[in-house]
Design a protein around this motif. Sequence first.
Motif, short mmCIF file in Angstrom:
data_model
loop_
_atom_site.label_atom_id
_atom_site.label_comp_id
_atom_site.label_asym_id
_atom_site.label_seq_id
_atom_site.Cartn_x
_atom_site.Cartn_y
_atom_site.Cartn_z
N ASP A 164 13.36 -10.78 5.33
CA ASP A 164 13.96 -11.23 6.38
C ASP A 164 12.61 -11.58 7.15
N ARG A 224 23.81 -20.44 10.35
CA ARG A 224 23.26 -19.37 11.24
C ARG A 224 21.85 -19.08 10.54
N LYS A 225 21.78 -19.16 9.33
CA LYS A 225 20.62 -18.68 8.54
C LYS A 225 20.39 -19.55 7.27
N GLU A 227 18.95 -19.12 3.23
CA GLU A 227 18.72 -18.07 2.18
C GLU A 227 17.99 -18.72 1.05
N ARG A 282 15.73 -13.97 3.84
CA ARG A 282 16.57 -14.65 4.67
C ARG A 282 15.90 -15.12 6.07
N ASP A 337 15.51 -17.43 9.98
CA ASP A 337 16.24 -18.43 10.80
C ASP A 337 15.96 -19.87 10.58
N ARG A 374 18.41 -26.53 10.21
CA ARG A 374 17.67 -25.09 9.92
C ARG A 374 16.41 -25.39 9.10
#
Length: 404
Positions: free
Chosen positions: A28, A214-215, A217, A227, A229, A360
């Motif tokens: 992460d 939101r994310k 992957e 994962r 941001d 993102r």
Amino acid sequence: MDLKSGYPFWAIRNGLMHAFPRLREDLDCEVAVIGGGISGALIADELAAHGHDVAVLEQRDIAWGSTAASTALLQYEIDTHLAELRQRYGEPRAALAYRACAAAVERLGEVAADLRGVDFRRQRSLYYASRAGHVPLLREEAALRARHGLALRWLDADELAADYGLRAPGAILSDCAAAVDPYRMTSRLLARLRRRGAGVYDRTRIQALHATSRKVELRTGEGLRVRADRVVVAAGYAGQHWIDQRLARNRSSYAFVTDPLDADDLQALGETLVWESARPYLYLRSTGDGRLVVGGCDDAVDLPARRDRRVQSRAQRLVRQVQQRFPRLRLQPAFAWAGTFAETADGLPWFGPHPQHGPRVLFAMAYGGNGITYSMIGAELLRARIERRAHPLARLFSFERTVG
């Protein structure tokens, strides 16, 4: 992608400078950078220096893709003339792009000054008219650049012969240019990043990318998950694989490097990058130990086996081209190679999100003859976007401009 052929000088000179680990477990982070070449290194360094949690993921060994084959001319000059960019996008934005490239050369010098032994050297840039018919266009170009504060002067044929031993009808001599060892700079940047606690992983191939609101992957070829941001795709010419839209045309460029030359042979070439107005163009630069790097003979071949077979014949063609322009030089290739590069229709890069993947996922496609300079701009531009700040080139260098 198989991005290079032959014996790229930087890889031979430096070898594998640093050992970086594979990714061994799920990860992460705030920003994952896909690509461990010079673009990814500059972007990751810029983000980490301003407090962002960064991880770099490279499918090969670090800097072993197109960075190892780069001839690393650092110029403010874009392959597309300022006059042509003015016609496409208006004079203010065209001039902004050129001035930003000049500032990026200076910024690269600041980055290099904090590293050890990357062979960064200030240079001048000599852009000569390949034919007499090109002189009026280059004179117009020189006047336009000067109007926007770019330091240069015009050299006529006699001055070129006296100062450079160059047979050409005229040239623009600019003060703003530099040269660097791109492989060493990339390795130094990422080794420093790792010492400071960031994750740098090579031989880690990203196989899948999925972005939500939101994310993001990522999934590796070994099934591990990353994962983040945000993700920055700085995978060089392989970055096009992540976008269905065709953004650039891949080509091959050929180069060789000589053994070290005497200072009397190099003369002003020791402190000057040289390139020409013909397309594709011949170009020359020196190294810190007195070698000449010569490149050009670009072609549309993007098949590794065919490119491999052409390396030696293209090197000999480059020798002949140099001989025609610089009769006093007697060059013998010590190592010759070829590499993939990409051209956009307008000579400008792509930085930012693409509609296919949402906000993102940010792309860093520093395509063109001055890709390292573009990468320095892109590092600051992408940081501004991540920090939700405006950047004056955000629109011109993004996917919002029309794809030609």
